[in-house]
Design an enzyme around this catalytic site. Structure first.
Site, mmCIF file in Angstrom:
data_model
loop_
_atom_site.group_PDB
_atom_site.id
_atom_site.type_symbol
_atom_site.label_atom_id
_atom_site.label_comp_id
_atom_site.label_asym_id
_atom_site.label_seq_id
_atom_site.Cartn_x
_atom_site.Cartn_y
_atom_site.Cartn_z
ATOM 1 N N GLY A 121 -66.964 68.114 -55.790
ATOM 2 C CA GLY A 121 -68.189 68.171 -56.572
ATOM 3 C C GLY A 121 -69.188 69.156 -55.998
ATOM 4 O O GLY A 121 -69.841 69.904 -56.740
ATOM 5 N N GLY B 151 -71.000 63.279 -58.438
ATOM 6 C CA GLY B 151 -70.390 63.342 -57.114
ATOM 7 C C GLY B 151 -70.524 64.703 -56.474
ATOM 8 O O GLY B 151 -69.607 65.186 -55.801
ATOM 9 N N ALA B 152 -71.691 65.315 -56.652
ATOM 10 C CA ALA B 152 -71.860 66.716 -56.244
ATOM 11 C C ALA B 152 -72.335 66.886 -54.811
ATOM 12 O O ALA B 152 -72.609 68.010 -54.386
ATOM 13 C CB ALA B 152 -72.848 67.409 -57.184
ATOM 14 N N ASN B 153 -72.413 65.817 -54.038
ATOM 15 C CA ASN B 153 -72.950 65.946 -52.681
ATOM 16 C C ASN B 153 -71.889 66.334 -51.654
ATOM 17 O O ASN B 153 -72.208 66.774 -50.552
ATOM 18 C CB ASN B 153 -73.625 64.648 -52.235
ATOM 19 N N THR B 154 -70.610 66.203 -52.013
ATOM 20 C CA THR B 154 -69.566 66.490 -51.039
ATOM 21 C C THR B 154 -68.286 66.917 -51.744
ATOM 22 O O THR B 154 -68.142 66.750 -52.957
ATOM 23 C CB THR B 154 -69.271 65.246 -50.165
ATOM 24 N N GLY B 155 -67.361 67.485 -50.993
ATOM 25 C CA GLY B 155 -66.021 67.766 -51.490
ATOM 26 C C GLY B 155 -65.974 68.640 -52.722
ATOM 27 O O GLY B 155 -66.679 69.646 -52.841
ATOM 28 N N TYR C 30 -55.586 53.044 -58.930
ATOM 29 C CA TYR C 30 -56.057 54.430 -58.924
ATOM 30 C C TYR C 30 -55.333 55.229 -60.003
ATOM 31 O O TYR C 30 -55.964 55.970 -60.773
ATOM 32 C CB TYR C 30 -55.829 55.061 -57.555
#
Length: 310
Positions: A30, A24-28, A180
């Site tokens: 990450g 999940g390194a493309n945003t936020g 969640y």
């Protein structure tokens, strides 16, 4: 561990020669985690679901840290076929992995299932990462001083009664908030059980949570929660860079011990300096941890190269 009153990315030791895989390194969170590691010299694999967004993230990292070494890897944690393909490709390219940071996740989604029929939040946040870690663990074990860092949440406390083994996939009764919470509780229980299995190796398992971070993750929240979040953002939350600090400290501080859990030290652990924090009583149920591990192996078909311990 550092006794400094504050801990920032400037405290990250030199990462030159090390390989980090960040989901999940493309945003936020990450993205901020990957960018900070790359700026310190690590070769960072951006494991992302959307390659276009991943390529944009890679460009931004290279612009902010000239000479940064980044690579893209397609990974959809909601598909075990994608998890296996990604692990195969990473294994083919890397003999060792120093840092595996299980960061990606979904939050408060309406009732949906993964490609394999699992409840989406449990299947993505826990089972996807369980499988991914297991398939890469021999590469992690091959790197001295390596770490597996899994991102949980203060939301793990929503699952006050522990893992619902009698309705694991929410087929009888589904709550997006409850599901969640269960997935984030599973992240912690996975970390604690993994750490027991890693004893005697050169690898440790650590957990972290970002506190209240202003990222895209809350986009699926119910309307009332989104309204409350909008009011709370200026008061309680921090930006994604701040939210990434617990993960970064868990991954890089030389004093970190296996099985520790990092989060912000401010009010309700929503923002602040990254420190060791406590997790819920349910997260420390050893019998439940072991049961979750066995169920996760059965559901994913992934067996770990480290034995169970007494």
């Amino acid at each position: 561990m550092s006794t400094s009153p504050s801990w920032t990315p400037s405290d990250i030791p030199d990462q030159t020669g090390r390989t980090a895989v960040v989901t999940g390194a493309n945003t936020g969170l990450g993205y901020e985690t990957a960018a900070a590691l790359a700026a310190k010299g690590a070769h960072v694999v951006l494991a992302v679901r959307n390659l276009d967004k991943g390529a944009d993230a890679a460009r931004r990292i290279e612009q902010s840290a000239p000479g940064a070494s980044v690579a893209l890897q397609k990974l959809d944690l909601s598909s075990l076929a994608s998890v296996r393909a990604a692990a195969d490709q990473i294994r083919a390219q890397h003999d060792t992995i120093d840092l595996l940071i299980n960061n990606a996740g979904v939050m408060f989604t309406p009732k949906q299932t993964t490609a394999d029929g699992f409840e989406l939040q449990f299947g993505t946040n826990h089972l996807g990462h369980f499988a991914f870690t297991g398939l890469l663990l021999d590469r992690v074990l091959a790197a001295p001083g390596s770490r597996v860092v899994t991102v949980s949440s203060v939301g793990h406390r929503f699952a006050r009664n522990g893992i619902r083994f009698d309705d694991l996939q929410g087929e009888r009764d589904y709550s997006r908030v409850g599901a969640y919470g269960q997935s984030k509780l599973a992240n912690l229980m996975f970390t604690y059980e993994l750490q027991r299995r890693l004893r005697g190796t050169g690898t440790i398992a650590v957990a972290a949570h970002p506190g209240g971070s202003n990222t895209e993750l809350a986009r699926n929240s119910p309307l009332l929660l989104r309204a409350l979040f909008a009011v709370a953002v200026p008061l309680l939350t921090q930006d994604a860079a701040g939210g990434a600090l617990p993960s970064l400290r868990a991954a890089t501080d030389p004093g970190v011990l296996g099985g520790q859990y990092f989060g912000p030290d401010g009010f309700a652990e929503q923002r602040g300096n990254p420190v060791v924090v406590a997790s819920s009583r349910a997260s420390h149920d050893i019998d439940a941890q072991r049961r979750l591990w066995t169920v996760s192996e059965e559901l994913t078909g992934v067996r770990y190269p480290v034995p169970a311990t007494v």
